[in-house]
Design a protein around this motif. Structure first.
Motif, PDB file in Angstrom:
ATOM      1  N   CYS A   1       0.853  -1.314  -0.032  1.00  0.00           N
ATOM      2  CA  CYS A   1       0.109   0.174  -0.322  1.00  0.00           C
ATOM      3  C   CYS A   1       0.833   1.565   0.599  1.00  0.00           C
ATOM      4  N   THR A   2       2.019   0.785   0.667  1.00  0.00           N
ATOM      5  CA  THR A   2       2.673   2.239   0.733  1.00  0.00           C
ATOM      6  C   THR A   2       3.399   2.899  -0.644  1.00  0.00           C
TER       7      THR A   2
ATOM      8  N   LEU B   1       7.981  -2.478  -2.461  1.00  0.00           N
ATOM      9  CA  LEU B   1       7.049  -1.661  -2.441  1.00  0.00           C
ATOM     10  C   LEU B   1       6.808  -1.171  -3.945  1.00  0.00           C
TER      11      LEU B   1
END
Length: 118
Positions: free
Chosen positions: A37-38, A64
């Motif tokens: 999600c980041t 990521l």
């Protein structure tokens, strides 16, 4: 210099994840979801591409990078298909990675014969 940047950025990401796992009560699955999600949020704001140009594989290989790939697919599908692209974009771009993980995980299980802990 590319190798050095990839090494220290990837190492920093792994160190942060290890600290999260050791110092909080977050389970590994939740930390992985947090990473994806980041990556998607960073990609949404347009910051991931410059970050990836600097760090190379240190930024594209961890989870990521998977969030970035999913967000790229969503952006492309929304521009082509409109609202329905929100739902189909991530599946199109993420399918290859998921399929490869399943196939190679299965092949590894055939080679190494995993056993249940007793």
């Amino acid at each position: 210099m590319d190798y050095l940047n990839a090494f220290w950025v990837g190492g920093a990401i792994c160190a942060v994840v290890q600290i999260l796992l050791e110092k909080t009560k977050l389970m590994p699955g939740r930390v992985m979801v947090l990473l994806v999600c980041t990556g998607a949020v960073i990609s949404f704001f347009g910051w991931y591409e410059p970050f990836m140009e600097y760090a190379g594989a240190g930024a594209s290989v961890p989870l990521l990078g998977y969030g970035n790939i999913l967000m790229k697919g969503v952006k492309e599908s929304v521009s082509q298909s409109g609202f329905i692209g929100l739902f189909q974009g991530g599946f199109k771009t993420g399918a290859v990675g998921c399929c490869a993980a399943l196939v190679f995980g299965y092949l590894a299980s055939l080679v190494f014969r995993p056993k249940m802990k007793g």
